[in-house]
Design a protein around this motif. Structure first.
Motif, PDB file in Angstrom:
ATOM      1  N   ASN A 107       0.932  -1.471  -0.196  1.00 57.54           N
ATOM      2  CA  ASN A 107      -0.041  -0.588   0.223  1.00 57.54           C
ATOM      3  C   ASN A 107       0.273   1.423   0.192  1.00 57.54           C
ATOM      4  OD1 ASN A 107      -1.896   2.077   0.411  1.00 57.54           O
ATOM      5  ND2 ASN A 107      -2.781   0.689   1.616  1.00 57.54           N
ATOM      6  N   GLN A 140      -7.900  -0.717   4.676  1.00 61.13           N
ATOM      7  CA  GLN A 140      -7.439  -1.235   3.730  1.00 61.13           C
ATOM      8  C   GLN A 140      -8.586  -1.198   2.364  1.00 61.13           C
ATOM      9  OE1 GLN A 140      -6.020  -5.107   5.416  1.00 61.13           O
ATOM     10  NE2 GLN A 140      -4.871  -4.536   3.640  1.00 61.13           N
ATOM     11  N   PHE A 141      -9.748  -0.726   3.519  1.00 57.92           N
ATOM     12  CA  PHE A 141     -10.944  -1.162   2.389  1.00 57.92           C
ATOM     13  C   PHE A 141     -12.031   0.191   3.108  1.00 57.92           C
ATOM     14  CE2 PHE A 141      -9.899  -5.588   4.771  1.00 57.92           C
ATOM     15  CZ  PHE A 141     -10.040  -6.504   3.238  1.00 57.92           C
ATOM     16  N   HIS A 142     -11.992   0.728   1.810  1.00 55.74           N
ATOM     17  CA  HIS A 142     -13.490   1.970   2.604  1.00 55.74           C
ATOM     18  C   HIS A 142     -14.519   2.218   3.349  1.00 55.74           C
ATOM     19  CE1 HIS A 142     -15.585   5.048   1.022  1.00 55.74           C
ATOM     20  NE2 HIS A 142     -16.718   5.397   1.160  1.00 55.74           N
ATOM     21  N   SER A 143     -14.008   2.024   4.350  1.00 56.80           N
ATOM     22  CA  SER A 143     -15.839   2.785   5.129  1.00 56.80           C
ATOM     23  C   SER A 143     -16.485   3.930   4.885  1.00 56.80           C
ATOM     24  CB  SER A 143     -14.682   3.254   6.960  1.00 56.80           C
ATOM     25  OG  SER A 143     -15.551   3.620   7.304  1.00 56.80           O
ATOM     26  N   PRO A 144     -17.635   3.542   5.259  1.00 54.01           N
ATOM     27  CA  PRO A 144     -18.759   4.697   4.946  1.00 54.01           C
ATOM     28  C   PRO A 144     -18.661   5.862   5.725  1.00 54.01           C
ATOM     29  CG  PRO A 144     -19.824   2.643   5.471  1.00 54.01           C
ATOM     30  CD  PRO A 144     -18.373   2.007   5.290  1.00 54.01           C
ATOM     31  N   LYS A 145     -18.200   5.118   6.895  1.00 61.97           N
ATOM     32  CA  LYS A 145     -18.370   6.434   8.234  1.00 61.97           C
ATOM     33  C   LYS A 145     -16.819   7.746   8.176  1.00 61.97           C
ATOM     34  CE  LYS A 145     -17.287   6.492  13.069  1.00 61.97           C
ATOM     35  NZ  LYS A 145     -16.633   6.143  14.211  1.00 61.97           N
ATOM     36  N   ARG A 146     -17.950   8.509   8.277  1.00 63.10           N
ATOM     37  CA  ARG A 146     -16.514  10.000   7.146  1.00 63.10           C
ATOM     38  C   ARG A 146     -15.416   9.868   8.835  1.00 63.10           C
ATOM     39  NH1 ARG A 146     -16.779  14.769   4.158  1.00 63.10           N
ATOM     40  NH2 ARG A 146     -15.895  16.305   5.462  1.00 63.10           N
ATOM     41  N   ASP A 194      -8.796  -1.965   9.985  1.00 61.74           N
ATOM     42  CA  ASP A 194      -9.921  -2.481   8.305  1.00 61.74           C
ATOM     43  C   ASP A 194      -9.936  -1.379   7.714  1.00 61.74           C
ATOM     44  OD1 ASP A 194     -11.286  -2.305  10.028  1.00 61.74           O
ATOM     45  OD2 ASP A 194     -12.527  -3.407   8.902  1.00 61.74           O
ATOM     46  N   VAL A 195     -10.073  -0.156   8.393  1.00 64.50           N
ATOM     47  CA  VAL A 195     -10.516   1.044   7.349  1.00 64.50           C
ATOM     48  C   VAL A 195      -9.078   1.243   6.400  1.00 64.50           C
ATOM     49  CG1 VAL A 195     -12.561   0.738   8.470  1.00 64.50           C
ATOM     50  CG2 VAL A 195     -10.564   3.003   8.601  1.00 64.50           C
ATOM     51  N   ALA A 213     -10.528   6.566   8.227  1.00 64.53           N
ATOM     52  CA  ALA A 213      -9.151   6.274   7.860  1.00 64.53           C
ATOM     53  C   ALA A 213      -8.706   7.151   8.498  1.00 64.53           C
ATOM     54  CB  ALA A 213      -9.484   5.868   6.519  1.00 64.53           C
TER      55      ALA A 213
END
Length: 123
Positions: A19, A64-70, A61-62, A73
């Motif tokens: 990454n 690596q992967f998208h999170s809907p929670k603003r 995990d956010v 990340a």
């Protein structure tokens, strides 16, 4: 302070090193946190590293992967960078993550380099 690229055979190190955005951003953020935290007492740094580990453990995990929670990340990234910085200050020989090594010894060439023995003063 030293920052050195390190090759690793650890699968988790190689996965994180893949990454590029994360690794390059950490290469900037960790030294900034080290500069901010450098003069804090050891017990405070250990508490910071512990809190950071809890955040990364529950939210990592956010990264690596998208999170809907603003802001999720950003929170996980800042916890990771701050925790690595605190650990680099209190750990003899620094810390290595995702192919980068952070150490407070200026002449450090990597995690396997000789480091002066820490000055341990009894309380």
């Amino acid at each position: 302070m030293s920052i050195r690229p390190v090759r690793s055979s650890e699968p988790t190190q190689n996965a994180a090193a893949g990454n590029v955005v994360l690794v390059e951003t950490l290469r900037l953020a960790v030294p900034l946190h080290i500069a901010e935290l450098r003069d804090r007492p050891t017990n405070v740094l250990v508490a910071i590293a512990s809190r950071s580990a809890s955040v990364v453990g529950s939210m990592g995990d956010v990264l690596q992967f998208h999170s809907p929670k603003r802001g999720a990340a950003a929170e996980a990234f800042n916890a990771l960078a701050r925790g690595l910085a605190a650990a680099a200050i209190v750990t003899h020989g620094g810390v290595t993550f995702a192919g980068s090594h952070w150490c407070t010894v200026d002449a450090c060439s990597g995690p396997d380099a000789d480091h002066p023995q820490p000055d341990v003063t009894p309380s």
